[in-house]
Motif scaffolding. Structure first.
Motif, mmCIF file in Angstrom:
data_model
loop_
_atom_site.group_PDB
_atom_site.id
_atom_site.type_symbol
_atom_site.label_atom_id
_atom_site.label_comp_id
_atom_site.label_asym_id
_atom_site.label_seq_id
_atom_site.Cartn_x
_atom_site.Cartn_y
_atom_site.Cartn_z
ATOM 1 N N UNK A 16 2.261 -12.767 3.922
ATOM 2 C CA UNK A 16 1.813 -12.741 5.314
ATOM 3 C C UNK A 16 1.859 -11.307 5.848
ATOM 4 N N UNK A 17 2.946 -10.594 5.526
ATOM 5 C CA UNK A 17 3.069 -9.188 5.946
ATOM 6 C C UNK A 17 1.904 -8.378 5.372
ATOM 7 N N UNK A 18 1.584 -8.623 4.102
ATOM 8 C CA UNK A 18 0.484 -7.904 3.443
ATOM 9 C C UNK A 18 -0.846 -8.188 4.140
ATOM 10 N N UNK A 19 -1.016 -9.431 4.556
ATOM 11 C CA UNK A 19 -2.250 -9.829 5.252
ATOM 12 C C UNK A 19 -2.411 -9.064 6.570
ATOM 13 N N UNK A 20 -1.320 -8.973 7.331
ATOM 14 C CA UNK A 20 -1.378 -8.230 8.606
ATOM 15 C C UNK A 20 -1.774 -6.774 8.336
ATOM 16 N N UNK A 21 -1.176 -6.201 7.278
ATOM 17 C CA UNK A 21 -1.460 -4.795 6.950
ATOM 18 C C UNK A 21 -2.922 -4.607 6.529
ATOM 19 N N UNK A 22 -3.415 -5.544 5.753
ATOM 20 C CA UNK A 22 -4.811 -5.500 5.311
ATOM 21 C C UNK A 22 -5.774 -5.560 6.490
ATOM 22 N N UNK A 23 -5.352 -6.296 7.523
ATOM 23 C CA UNK A 23 -6.207 -6.462 8.709
ATOM 24 C C UNK A 23 -6.032 -5.340 9.732
ATOM 25 N N UNK A 24 -5.333 -4.273 9.353
ATOM 26 C CA UNK A 24 -5.229 -3.123 10.263
ATOM 27 C C UNK A 24 -4.029 -3.171 11.200
ATOM 28 N N UNK A 25 -3.060 -4.064 10.923
ATOM 29 C CA UNK A 25 -1.855 -4.143 11.761
ATOM 30 C C UNK A 25 -0.765 -3.199 11.272
ATOM 31 N N UNK A 26 0.337 -3.121 12.050
ATOM 32 C CA UNK A 26 1.483 -2.302 11.613
ATOM 33 C C UNK A 26 2.726 -3.186 11.509
ATOM 34 N N UNK A 27 3.444 -3.020 10.395
ATOM 35 C CA UNK A 27 4.572 -3.900 10.076
ATOM 36 C C UNK A 27 5.762 -3.067 9.606
ATOM 37 N N UNK A 28 6.948 -3.353 10.150
ATOM 38 C CA UNK A 28 8.166 -2.703 9.648
ATOM 39 C C UNK A 28 8.616 -3.443 8.400
ATOM 40 N N UNK A 29 8.766 -2.680 7.312
ATOM 41 C CA UNK A 29 9.119 -3.291 6.028
ATOM 42 C C UNK A 29 10.383 -2.622 5.462
ATOM 43 N N UNK A 30 11.162 -3.403 4.702
ATOM 44 C CA UNK A 30 12.353 -2.785 4.094
ATOM 45 C C UNK A 30 11.947 -1.886 2.936
ATOM 46 N N UNK A 31 12.735 -0.832 2.694
ATOM 47 C CA UNK A 31 12.646 -0.102 1.426
ATOM 48 C C UNK A 31 14.100 0.114 0.995
ATOM 49 N N UNK A 32 14.314 0.709 -0.189
ATOM 50 C CA UNK A 32 15.700 0.912 -0.623
ATOM 51 C C UNK A 32 16.405 1.990 0.203
ATOM 52 N N UNK A 33 15.620 2.861 0.878
ATOM 53 C CA UNK A 33 16.248 3.957 1.634
ATOM 54 C C UNK A 33 16.527 3.540 3.066
ATOM 55 N N UNK A 34 15.438 3.375 3.847
ATOM 56 C CA UNK A 34 15.520 2.948 5.246
ATOM 57 C C UNK A 34 14.308 2.054 5.485
ATOM 58 N N UNK A 35 14.282 1.331 6.609
ATOM 59 C CA UNK A 35 13.083 0.558 6.930
ATOM 60 C C UNK A 35 11.938 1.513 7.250
ATOM 61 N N UNK A 36 10.722 1.140 6.828
ATOM 62 C CA UNK A 36 9.541 1.949 7.117
ATOM 63 C C UNK A 36 8.589 1.189 8.035
ATOM 64 N N UNK A 37 7.815 1.937 8.819
ATOM 65 C CA UNK A 37 6.798 1.311 9.671
ATOM 66 C C UNK A 37 5.438 1.551 9.009
ATOM 67 N N UNK A 38 4.895 0.478 8.403
ATOM 68 C CA UNK A 38 3.753 0.642 7.505
ATOM 69 C C UNK A 38 2.407 0.316 8.146
ATOM 70 N N UNK A 39 1.375 1.012 7.630
ATOM 71 C CA UNK A 39 -0.019 0.720 7.967
ATOM 72 C C UNK A 39 -0.873 1.122 6.772
ATOM 73 N N UNK A 40 -2.089 0.595 6.715
ATOM 74 C CA UNK A 40 -3.042 0.999 5.678
ATOM 75 C C UNK A 40 -3.286 2.502 5.783
ATOM 76 N N UNK A 41 -2.890 3.248 4.752
ATOM 77 C CA UNK A 41 -2.983 4.718 4.794
ATOM 78 C C UNK A 41 -4.418 5.210 4.843
ATOM 79 N N UNK A 42 -5.360 4.337 4.487
ATOM 80 C CA UNK A 42 -6.759 4.791 4.441
ATOM 81 C C UNK A 42 -7.522 4.386 5.703
#
Ligand code: TXA
Ligand code: MG
Length: 340
Positions: A16-42
């Motif tokens: 579901x998170x991936x779907x939001x990102x694919x549709x141009x949304x922004x989602x905070x996601x966990x990483x091993x370092x810190x949480x990141x605020x992600x968006x489609x880089x392109x």
């Protein structure tokens, strides 16, 4: 962006998170370092939302996250031998590599620079989200600009709820400080930001590696840092932070001699019992990884205690992961160090 409906997702909602990102949304996601605020880089307009939600200066470039090494080929103009060596040794993991960018990277991602920072995260859930979305993800730390990076769901929630489309709650981050950033743009590779992949580890793989001056020293106002992020004020708590550099015994004596109702200690768990003032802890003295994991949480806790105007902080070691912890603490303290 304000008053956005923010969905709280669990570890089972990667698709579901991936779907939001694919549709141009922004989602905070966990990483091993810190949480990141992600968006489609392109997608320029998706990336723009990150800058708005965080209040991030537009000249501060973002790291692009990938799920397999091969995905870097499209993003950079040349995947150099040194970069290949680093990727083979340290990816997936907390290492970000800066190379010349390809034309596919929008200038909003690179902050107008001709380079791009790329990272293949160690956290398998992060990779799953990237892979499912099928796009590279631009993701800065998921905090408001200027506040400590988020290492727990609650930190992200406090800073960004109502401003972003979703937050994936996956518990506390393993490492706790952001990735090591290394630039391969010049002849000698340079560490722009220390992290869990240490100087010592990098040196064992590369012929030569330097640590940028801005890691341990304050830049003068007119200089242009190699990494734009270094010129911005970081993680500065409201209270004044003083780093006390010396043994445990000297630290305890200094703090107890300077105690007043407005002082608080930022120290190791083992120190608390001998201090005469309240304390917030960041791990156990003998375990440097615990310092990294707990530092940002401790700084946020201190910000919730307005009764204190001075923080006496224990000085972490400066080797291994300690260099990263010391670098973050130096910024929180505006480089205010007292040698005991
Ligand atoms: O661990 C991490 O790296 C986290 C997680 C989410 O992956 N991300 C992160 O991103 O810390 P951010 O945006 O908070 O920090 C990225 C740093 C900034 O200081 C930025 O200036 C620098 O990397 N940076 C990014 N691209 C760069 C480039 N092309 N040249 C120089 N510095 C760059
Ligand atoms: Mg950040």
């Amino acid at each position: 962006m304000c008053n956005v409906k923010t969905q709280i997702l669990s570890e089972n909602d990667c698709e579901f998170a991936a779907q939001i990102l694919k549709n141009g949304g922004i989602v905070a996601i966990p990483t091993e370092t810190v949480y990141g605020l992600a968006a489609n880089a392109l997608d320029k307009s998706a990336v723009k939302k990150i800058f708005v939600a965080k209040g991030r200066p537009s000249d501060n470039p973002l790291i692009v996250h990938i799920s397999e090494v091969e995905e870097i080929y499209n993003l950079v103009s040349e995947f150099t031998p040194a970069a290949q060596k680093l990727a083979e040794t340290f990816w997936p993991g907390p290492l970000t590599i800066i190379l010349k960018k390809s034309d596919i990277i929008p200038s909003i991602v690179s902050g107008g620079l001709g380079s791009v920072a790329v990272r293949l995260p160690g956290n398998s859930m992060t990779r799953k989200i990237i892979k499912t979305a099928g796009i590279p993800l631009a993701a800065p730390s998921a905090n408001l600009s200027g506040s400590p990076s988020p290492t727990k769901f609650l930190h992200v929630f406090t800073d960004l709820f109502g401003k972003i489309d979703a937050i994936v709650d996956a518990g506390p981050c393993e490492v706790g400080v952001e990735s090591t950033v290394i630039s391969l743009l010049n002849d000698v590779p340079k560490i722009l930001r220390p992290g869990a992949i240490t100087f010592e580890q990098l040196k064992s793989v590369l012929d030569n590696v330097e640590v940028d001056d801005a890691v341990l020293a304050q830049l003068d106002e007119n200089s242009q840092p190699a990494s734009p992020g270094m010129k911005y004020k970081h993680y500065a708590p409201k209270a004044r932070v003083v780093i006390l550099n010396g043994s445990r015994e000297l630290f305890v004596n200094y703090v107890n001699n300077h105690a007043n109702p407005q002082t608080v200690a930022l120290c190791y768990e083992d120190d608390v019992e001998v201090l005469k003032i309240p304390a917030v802890t960041f791990g156990k003295e003998a375990d440097p990884y615990s310092h990294a994991k707990n530092l940002f949480d401790a700084l946020r806790k201190i910000d919730e205690m307005p009764q204190f105007n001075t923080v006496f902080a224990r000085c972490p070691a400066q080797d291994g992961i300690g260099l990263a912890v010391y670098n973050r603490l130096l910024r929180a303290a505006a480089f205010n160090v007292v040698n005991l």
